[in-house]
Write a protein that holds these residues in place. Structure first.
Motif, PDB file in Angstrom:
ATOM      1  N   GLU A  66       0.886  -1.143   0.137  1.00  0.00           N
ATOM      2  CA  GLU A  66      -0.018  -0.099  -0.053  1.00  0.00           C
ATOM      3  C   GLU A  66       0.790   1.316   0.025  1.00  0.00           C
ATOM      4  N   ARG A  67       2.022   1.254   0.765  1.00  0.00           N
ATOM      5  CA  ARG A  67       2.769   2.164   0.643  1.00  0.00           C
ATOM      6  C   ARG A  67       3.372   2.738  -0.630  1.00  0.00           C
ATOM      7  N   ASN A  68       3.780   1.520  -1.054  1.00  0.00           N
ATOM      8  CA  ASN A  68       4.742   1.652  -2.486  1.00  0.00           C
ATOM      9  C   ASN A  68       3.626   2.245  -3.468  1.00  0.00           C
ATOM     10  N   PHE A  69       2.140   1.840  -3.389  1.00  0.00           N
ATOM     11  CA  PHE A  69       1.312   2.366  -4.585  1.00  0.00           C
ATOM     12  C   PHE A  69       1.078   3.781  -4.194  1.00  0.00           C
ATOM     13  N   ARG A  70       0.940   4.274  -2.799  1.00  0.00           N
ATOM     14  CA  ARG A  70       0.833   5.617  -2.565  1.00  0.00           C
ATOM     15  C   ARG A  70       1.977   6.401  -3.191  1.00  0.00           C
TER      16      ARG A  70
END
Length: 111
Positions: A66-70
């Motif tokens: 999720e962090r990487n997509f943000r």
């Protein structure tokens, strides 16, 4: 071949210990015994019998994805990799790697 039943019994016993969670606590339980010979409880190593995928017992993998997509979305909206590196306390090289990986993942999902 007389040792095969003993090895099988040991394997079953270790599987039961691992499934019950006692293997993880073994280092704590033998800490007093080991301290008498100058070691600590972390000196014992018992290999895992069953392999599981990384992050299967926690939500760390999901949180990092999720962090990487943000990060990717912010990069797409105009943030620089330097600014993202400061915001997420990562190196600029790590941010660039994340952007590349997510870009490839998104491209594969659209095809």
């Amino acid at each position: 071949l007389g040792f095969v039943p003993q090895v099988c019994l040991l394997f079953v016993f270790l599987t039961i210990l691992e499934d019950s969670g006692l293997i993880a606590r073994l280092s704590y339980l033998v800490d007093d015994l080991f301290s008498k010979v100058g070691l600590n409880g972390k000196a014992i190593y018992i290999p895992s019998i069953g392999k599981q995928a990384w992050g299967s017992r926690t939500d760390t993998k999901k949180v990092l994805q999720e962090r990487n997509f943000r990060i990717y979305e912010k990069f797409q909206s105009g943030h620089t990799s330097t600014a993202l590196a400061e915001e997420y306390a990562l190196s600029e090289k790590s941010i660039q790697r994340i952007i590349r990986e997510v870009k490839v993942l998104c491209a594969n999902n659209t095809n």
